[in-house]
Design an enzyme around this catalytic site. Sequence first.
Site, short mmCIF file in Angstrom:
data_model
loop_
_atom_site.label_atom_id
_atom_site.label_comp_id
_atom_site.label_asym_id
_atom_site.label_seq_id
_atom_site.Cartn_x
_atom_site.Cartn_y
_atom_site.Cartn_z
N ASN A 9 3.33 -31.28 20.71
CA ASN A 9 2.91 -29.88 20.80
C ASN A 9 1.39 -29.89 20.66
O ASN A 9 0.86 -29.93 19.56
CB ASN A 9 3.59 -29.11 19.65
CG ASN A 9 3.27 -27.63 19.69
OD1 ASN A 9 2.46 -27.17 20.49
ND2 ASN A 9 3.93 -26.89 18.81
N ARG A 89 5.85 -29.31 24.58
CA ARG A 89 5.86 -27.85 24.59
C ARG A 89 4.79 -27.38 25.57
O ARG A 89 3.61 -27.70 25.42
CB ARG A 89 5.51 -27.34 23.19
CG ARG A 89 5.48 -25.86 23.16
CD ARG A 89 4.93 -25.38 21.85
NE ARG A 89 5.25 -23.98 21.71
CZ ARG A 89 5.17 -23.34 20.57
NH1 ARG A 89 4.79 -23.97 19.49
NH2 ARG A 89 5.47 -22.07 20.50
N HIS A 177 7.07 -17.68 22.81
CA HIS A 177 7.91 -18.09 21.66
C HIS A 177 9.36 -18.34 22.07
O HIS A 177 10.28 -18.27 21.27
CB HIS A 177 7.88 -17.04 20.53
CG HIS A 177 6.58 -16.96 19.80
ND1 HIS A 177 6.00 -15.76 19.45
CD2 HIS A 177 5.75 -17.92 19.38
CE1 HIS A 177 4.87 -16.00 18.82
NE2 HIS A 177 4.68 -17.30 18.77
N ARG A 237 -5.13 -12.59 16.62
CA ARG A 237 -5.03 -11.89 17.90
C ARG A 237 -4.73 -10.41 17.68
O ARG A 237 -4.02 -10.05 16.74
CB ARG A 237 -3.92 -12.51 18.76
CG ARG A 237 -4.34 -13.82 19.40
CD ARG A 237 -3.18 -14.48 20.11
NE ARG A 237 -2.68 -15.64 19.38
CZ ARG A 237 -1.55 -16.27 19.64
NH1 ARG A 237 -0.79 -15.86 20.62
NH2 ARG A 237 -1.18 -17.31 18.91
N GLU A 374 11.24 -25.32 16.58
CA GLU A 374 10.91 -25.49 18.00
C GLU A 374 10.96 -26.96 18.40
O GLU A 374 11.35 -27.31 19.51
CB GLU A 374 9.52 -24.89 18.28
CG GLU A 374 9.54 -23.37 18.21
CD GLU A 374 8.23 -22.76 17.77
OE1 GLU A 374 7.73 -23.17 16.69
OE2 GLU A 374 7.70 -21.89 18.46
#
Length: 393
Positions: A9, A89, A177, A237, A374
């Site tokens: 990742n 990913r 996500h 963000r 994940e």
Amino acid sequence: MGDRVLTINAGSSSIKFALFAPDERWPRLLAAGQIEGIGAKPSFHARVVGGDRLDVETKAANHEQSIGVILQWIEGAFAESQIGAIGHRIVHGGLAHAAPAIIDDAMLADLRLLNPLAPLHQPHNLAGVDAARAAFPHAPQVACFDTAFHRGHSFVNDAYALPRRYYDNGVRRFGFHGLSYEYIARRLRETEPVLACGRIIVAHLGNGASICAMRDGRSVATTMGFSALDGLAMGTRCGQIDPGLVIYLLTHEGLSIDELTHLLYEQSGLKGLSTLSQDMRELEASDSREAREAIAYFVNRIRMEIGALTATLGGLDGLIFTAGIGERSPLVRAGVIDRMAWLGLQIDDHANVTNAPRISRKGAMPILVLATNEEAMIADHTMAAAGMMATAK
Ligand code: ADP
């Protein structure tokens, strides 16, 4: 071919990795770690499951060298191990890539075209792929997309009300996500099969944060859209803002595109509002007015989105919290559920403060706290795509 899967990742300045072996339901974690501070002061952390944590400085100056450091460590720690495949990913699969797949040159070229759609993630993800291909030229490299889980949305949940040609040219609400939501959907099917068939809202509240409405384990709508900026306020963000404000910042304040990008991606959200930190733990520990207001804003936006997504689903059967804040912040969860009895959501305070797996009151609608994973999802997809298990689950 070896039976171990390495997951990668790759972010802008860090590469997280994990090593898995096949197992019955889910791939079994053998080791995990990361290199942080690539390009500045890189450091390497890793741990073999059941072993001590290793923390060392490294000289890795870029993604390629970092993958080399990771590989060297894995080879030292697992002398007999054989990496059968590498799972990556990839934040954006665009319209064309809606399922995990083995990476080839054509796909890589295609994915590079998506760099402008996720400028802070996609180029780094692909740098990780380049580095891993150089280090493991013979192992299949599998791309696992964060957008893929959301690609079945209906037109109204996929479009923006711009001239139709934008939609036709691929300007869509992609959502992100997806690997986390897919993991949660599959875990729910294993542990709560009846609930898993229902109308579920999953709140993935980490540094990046979004919410997904699911029916029968499939994504129906989500709060992130064309980019990973939309929806909830996040660590740095902005989340949802008025597009007219963007025009104002460009024209009246005279921000350059780079300054605007930096403002919206890096300087906003919890960090911007609190003037203190993007880290929820620090905000919870602070008694400054700005920190309290930042948390209140974060919580309020989640409540609004739960209301909107419930309307989209036509009702609600359960709510799930996941990721760093969702799994570990009783304060945020209690704020979200406060005065939500009208929807059937009622919190058990004791269960909530102990981060219990079920935090709803007896007889009320299920509210679950479920750890996302994940990496396990990537490893599982990678084993299936590389033909390392009999059938994909
Ligand atoms: P990422 O999106 O980087 O994977 P995580 O899912 O790890 O992020 O979540 C990071 C967020 O979780 C940070 O805001 C961190 O402060 C928050 N967090 C972690 N532990 C706790 C805790 N015990 N209480 C409140 N917030 C927490």
